[in-house]
Write an enzyme that holds these catalytic residues in place. Structure first.
Site, short mmCIF file in Angstrom:
data_model
loop_
_atom_site.label_atom_id
_atom_site.label_comp_id
_atom_site.label_asym_id
_atom_site.label_seq_id
_atom_site.Cartn_x
_atom_site.Cartn_y
_atom_site.Cartn_z
N ASP A 173 77.02 98.16 50.02
CA ASP A 173 76.14 99.17 49.44
C ASP A 173 77.04 100.24 48.82
O ASP A 173 77.62 101.07 49.54
CB ASP A 173 75.23 99.79 50.51
CG ASP A 173 74.17 98.83 51.01
OD1 ASP A 173 74.41 97.61 50.97
OD2 ASP A 173 73.11 99.30 51.47
N LYS A 240 69.34 100.27 44.76
CA LYS A 240 68.93 100.98 45.97
C LYS A 240 68.68 102.44 45.64
O LYS A 240 69.44 103.04 44.88
CB LYS A 240 70.03 100.82 47.03
CG LYS A 240 69.81 101.56 48.34
CD LYS A 240 70.97 101.27 49.30
CE LYS A 240 70.89 102.12 50.56
NZ LYS A 240 72.03 101.87 51.47
N LYS A 276 65.98 98.11 47.05
CA LYS A 276 66.06 98.62 48.42
C LYS A 276 65.77 100.12 48.45
O LYS A 276 66.63 100.92 48.10
CB LYS A 276 67.45 98.35 49.02
CG LYS A 276 67.62 98.90 50.44
CD LYS A 276 69.02 98.61 50.99
CE LYS A 276 69.26 99.30 52.32
NZ LYS A 276 70.62 99.03 52.87
#
Length: 340
Positions: A173, A240, A276
């Site tokens: 991430d 995300k 996400k």
């Protein structure tokens, strides 16, 4: 370029080579040269976002009533899509092992309960998490690239990523350089993502790349749409919302804008990128609103842990309590779920 979704073939983003990613980007921007000028022209050619409309649609989708068998399915789906997260300076190996134990057995005594998709930890805890999760099918995600600020040289951020992948991270991430994006240096953001993706692909077992936009710092919904497309052009496997360290974090209207982006990217390229939302989603009621939005905006194919995740630290407990309520007819207290 990948076969378009309308032709019936969908490409998973992590299956593309760097050359395929670059070719798709060149086709979309209409130039073999990816530069600030070509990126700016493309990103500012995207349709603007009706912010009032996005918020109104979020309010409307949030009123949907999901009950009985549909609610039972939704609760199971939410659990399977959670990246169970601990990102505190006080994290210890014991806390991380406890988190993984919770992920392995979310509902002690009930083998039918699904497991979360992943546990998400800082880089230095990847080895601990990977050892504890071995053989479970639970992925290990690492926040990387000088998370949460991203304020470090590219060499440092790439080393950060390489360290996580070497330690056994299945997913990275990364945070974008929001300063570069907001100052209009889109090429820097693009090249950073390309470079991090290359490190992710280098290992014996390539890691999937989630690109954190930190939408709370992007100021406008138009910027959220542009950042989403920029990340996908550069090869993101997921986009995300947030680090969870900046407010507002994951909001339904912003997530709808991102879902529209991945839907349209699939239509344009045949490549299905995941989404996400992370930060601030604490209750099953809120999580189910996001699932409704996924189905209504992007489509049913995104209702899968491969393409939709929740970044959350406390959401799982509330979903487990709701799941127990459906099974027993009565609410249990917080003592009926583990703390970590």
């Amino acid at each position: 370029m990948s076969t378009t979704a309308s032709a019936g073939t969908v490409t998973r983003p992590w299956d593309r080579s760097a050359a395929q990613v670059a070719a798709d980007a060149a086709t979309l921007v209409g130039s073999a040269e990816i530069s600030n000028a070509t990126l700016r022209r493309y990103l500012f050619g995207l349709l603007g976002v009706d912010e009032v409309g996005a918020k109104g649609r979020a309010d409307q989708l949030g009123t949907r009533s999901i009950k009985t068998t549909s609610k039972a399915w939704a609760l199971e789906a939410v659990i399977s899509m959670i990246d169970l997260t601990t990102l505190e300076g006080a994290d210890t190996p014991g806390k991380v092992r406890s988190l993984v134990a919770k992920a392995r057995t979310p509902e002690p005594g009930d083998a039918s309960c699904p497991r979360p998709a992943a546990v998400c930890v800082y880089n230095d805890m990847v080895g601990v998490a990977a050892a504890a999760a071995k053989g479970s099918g639970i992925h290990v995600a690492a926040v990387s690239t000088a998370f949460p600020s991203g304020r470090a040289s590219l060499a440092v951020r790439l080393a950060d990523t390489e360290d996580a992948v070497a330690a056994g991270a299945d997913e990275i991430d990364m945070v974008i350089d929001r300063g570069a994006f907001l100052s209009g240096d889109y090429l820097k953001v693009y090249e950073d993502i390309v470079a991090v993706r290359e490190v992710c692909q280098r290992g014996k077992r390539p890691a999937h790349l989630k690109v954190i936009l930190e939408t709370g710092e992007l100021v406008t919904f138009d910027n959220v749409r542009r950042a989403s497309w920029l990340a996908m052009l550069a090869g993101a496997d997921f986009i995300k919302t947030s680090t969870g360290k900046v407010q507002p974090a994951a909001t339904l209207p912003v997530t709808i804008v991102m879902l529209e982006a991945v839907r349209d990217f699939l239509a344009a390229t045949g490549v299905q990128v995941g989404v996400k939302p992370a930060g601030g989603i604490r209750t099953s009621k809120d999580a189910i609103k996001f699932l409704v939005a996924v189905n209504e905006v992007a489509g049913e194919r995104w209702l899968d842990p491969d393409f939709f995740r929740f970044g959350a630290s406390t959401l799982l407990n509330d979903v487990l309590l709701q799941r127990q309520k459906l099974a027993s007819g009565v609410y249990s207290g917080p003592d009926y779920v583990t703390i970590d």
